[in-house]
Design a protein around this motif. Sequence first.
Motif, PDB file in Angstrom:
ATOM      1  N   PHE A 253      10.588  -9.972  -0.061  1.00  0.00           N
ATOM      2  CA  PHE A 253      10.465  -8.535   0.212  1.00  0.00           C
ATOM      3  C   PHE A 253       9.289  -7.955  -0.571  1.00  0.00           C
ATOM      4  CE2 PHE A 253      11.210  -4.228  -1.233  1.00  0.00           C
ATOM      5  CZ  PHE A 253      11.558  -3.555  -0.079  1.00  0.00           C
ATOM      6  N   GLN A 254       8.517  -7.136   0.097  1.00  0.00           N
ATOM      7  CA  GLN A 254       7.468  -6.376  -0.601  1.00  0.00           C
ATOM      8  C   GLN A 254       7.451  -4.958  -0.042  1.00  0.00           C
ATOM      9  OE1 GLN A 254       3.672  -8.379  -0.684  1.00  0.00           O
ATOM     10  NE2 GLN A 254       4.399  -9.702  -2.317  1.00  0.00           N
ATOM     11  N   TYR A 255       7.055  -4.028  -0.890  1.00  0.00           N
ATOM     12  CA  TYR A 255       6.980  -2.623  -0.476  1.00  0.00           C
ATOM     13  C   TYR A 255       5.544  -2.171  -0.703  1.00  0.00           C
ATOM     14  CZ  TYR A 255       9.055   1.976   0.390  1.00  0.00           C
ATOM     15  OH  TYR A 255       9.410   3.179   0.930  1.00  0.00           O
ATOM     16  N   VAL A 256       4.774  -2.132   0.373  1.00  0.00           N
ATOM     17  CA  VAL A 256       3.344  -1.840   0.258  1.00  0.00           C
ATOM     18  C   VAL A 256       3.043  -0.535   0.984  1.00  0.00           C
ATOM     19  CG1 VAL A 256       1.018  -2.720   0.711  1.00  0.00           C
ATOM     20  CG2 VAL A 256       2.876  -4.318   0.218  1.00  0.00           C
ATOM     21  N   ASP A 257       2.458   0.411   0.261  1.00  0.00           N
ATOM     22  CA  ASP A 257       2.111   1.717   0.839  1.00  0.00           C
ATOM     23  C   ASP A 257       3.307   2.393   1.513  1.00  0.00           C
ATOM     24  OD1 ASP A 257      -0.410   1.390  -0.042  1.00  0.00           O
ATOM     25  OD2 ASP A 257      -1.265   0.838   1.890  1.00  0.00           O
ATOM     26  N   GLY A 258       4.473   2.189   0.954  1.00  0.00           N
ATOM     27  CA  GLY A 258       5.659   2.830   1.512  1.00  0.00           C
ATOM     28  C   GLY A 258       6.195   2.127   2.753  1.00  0.00           C
ATOM     29  N   GLN A 259       5.685   0.938   3.037  1.00  0.00           N
ATOM     30  CA  GLN A 259       6.159   0.186   4.203  1.00  0.00           C
ATOM     31  C   GLN A 259       6.798  -1.116   3.731  1.00  0.00           C
ATOM     32  OE1 GLN A 259       5.868   1.371   7.372  1.00  0.00           O
ATOM     33  NE2 GLN A 259       4.876   3.209   6.549  1.00  0.00           N
ATOM     34  N   VAL A 260       7.948  -1.429   4.315  1.00  0.00           N
ATOM     35  CA  VAL A 260       8.630  -2.689   3.969  1.00  0.00           C
ATOM     36  C   VAL A 260       7.926  -3.851   4.663  1.00  0.00           C
ATOM     37  CG1 VAL A 260      10.762  -3.997   4.272  1.00  0.00           C
ATOM     38  CG2 VAL A 260      10.856  -1.590   3.607  1.00  0.00           C
TER      39      VAL A 260
END
Lengths: 167, 436
Positions: free
Chosen positions: A88-95
């Motif tokens: 899981f990663q959360y990049v720029d508010g996107q999953v």
Amino acid sequence: MYKKHFVCNLVVGLCFATLSPNSEAVQNLRFNDHISAWGGLAVIHAWMPAPQRGESLIYLTIRNRSSTPAVLRSMMAEFADSMQLVGFQYVDGQVRYVPVEPFPIESGATLILEPYGLAVSVTGVSKSFVSGDVVDMEIKFARGTFPVRVTVEPADATTHRNAGHSH
Amino acid sequence: MGWHNLSAQWQDAILILMSLSPVIIGLAGSLLFYKPILAVRALILGHPKFHVGFVLMLAVSVAIGVAVLSQERAIRSGTAQAAGPFDLILTAPGSAIDRLLAVVYLQPSDMPLLDAAAYFSVADHARVDFAAPLAFGDSYANSPVVGTIEAFVNHMAQFAGDQTTAYRFLNITDAVIGARVPLSVGDNFSPSHGMVGDPTAVTHDALVYTVAQQLPMTGSPWDRAILVPIEGIWKVHALPTGHAPGIEQLGPPFDPLYFPGTPAILVRANELWANYALRSEFDGPEVMAFFPGAVLAQLHALVADMRQVLSVMSWMTQILVLSGILLSLSVLVRVISRRLGVLIAMGASHRFIMALVWTYAMVIVLTGVLIGVFFGFGLSALLSDQLTQMTDIRISAALGPAEFLFVSAFLGVTALLALLPAYWSVPRDVQKTLRM
């Protein structure tokens, strides 16, 4: 409720009782809906939210009680076109879920695949499943292939139905 | 190829095009076959103030909708970007949200210390690139003073895009300041014992820092932070300095016998997968290991319902304004029905009258929507600026597919609804209409 847990713990207890933690030579696989154990390795409480649009994520716990690292190689199942270990990663508010290379689970270590962490990504699921279904998958380690039972939970589940009891 | 196999961009583009199709088809048909534009111009110029009012009303409602949608996304993106440099954080067990706010957003919080055993178990791990202790609790003016090691300072600099400068703590009194700290290289200051805004904070007069370097902008509250060697923080609080007495070393390796503890540790793994393995390994009863991104994603998921409410409210506003405008247009069409009757008497077809009134309504709506999008972007930029000033988190508003989909869906629905006043506008009895 207590009876159910007692039976579950009894089965799992028997399971571990037959396995020597340091023995790599145990050939008899112990396998039920909650746990798959073999050669000091145990895969516990595999579950997935009911697939939506043919996709889902499988979560489980891998406990390595053997004397050597266990290398997770790949996963496969008849009900899905492809399976892959993802993080899981959360990049720029996107999953986002990014592919994670196979890696060793050290001797004595426990690896938890859980929401917002590691997971097995499942794509190309053509069959529809509902909460309570149990499906089979296989996890391939360097030392052999494990059959694992995966319990299907509701599509919006964030934990499995047996959360709170341990093996 | 199924819908779900298409990329998000293609899905958005197709949805926008489908939403706009009633407008495109309607306008193309009307303009090509009936050419009502001169008559539309005459209708609009006949009541200019009235039409300016319509356009402004629409523009304001669209602007609010666009601003709300884009602002929500900008806040989500800004807060996630601010957490970018923090891969894996270790703290004492407690509320992950509290710890996230304290470590990533530098909100004042009392945090128990992780002991030497916890620190060395992670710092000496084969899969750890560096484990930076972070010590909070002191401040200078509006800036928190954070004790850490050089590796963390360089990590923040690289996150901000500076890949070349080496940030060094050469002396225990060296300080590296964030981009928004109102100090300059060479300035001296003494920190206060207490969080920012603590009126009871006492100045550590014995310690005078010198600003040695300044970090580039990270777009996070760390731009207001002052980073200093953790040894200085420990020393000024009468704690062991992490090294045996007489050793003046700064940074790791620390001596376990003289390690006084740290409220938080930022862990940088040397492989992507190792982050997940380390989290599994260290998260337990004594230590809480968490990914700030994961906590933030859960927080954002919790407020997703609020986002839905805002979105529904925004749509309701549009529908109310649109209904008001279409009703007003219907009334206006009644007022001008005599002129429409004259057109029919002169040979215009009923279809031409429908095309004329529909195009007239769409010109007003399109003008209002275009101005509204422009206003909405401006409003969003203004709000972003204010929020950035208030939180130190870089909030950048930009129009995205969600806003364009919102606007195109609004236009599509309007194009269909505008058929009603267009249909009602056709005089059924021309003689009676002309006598009115």
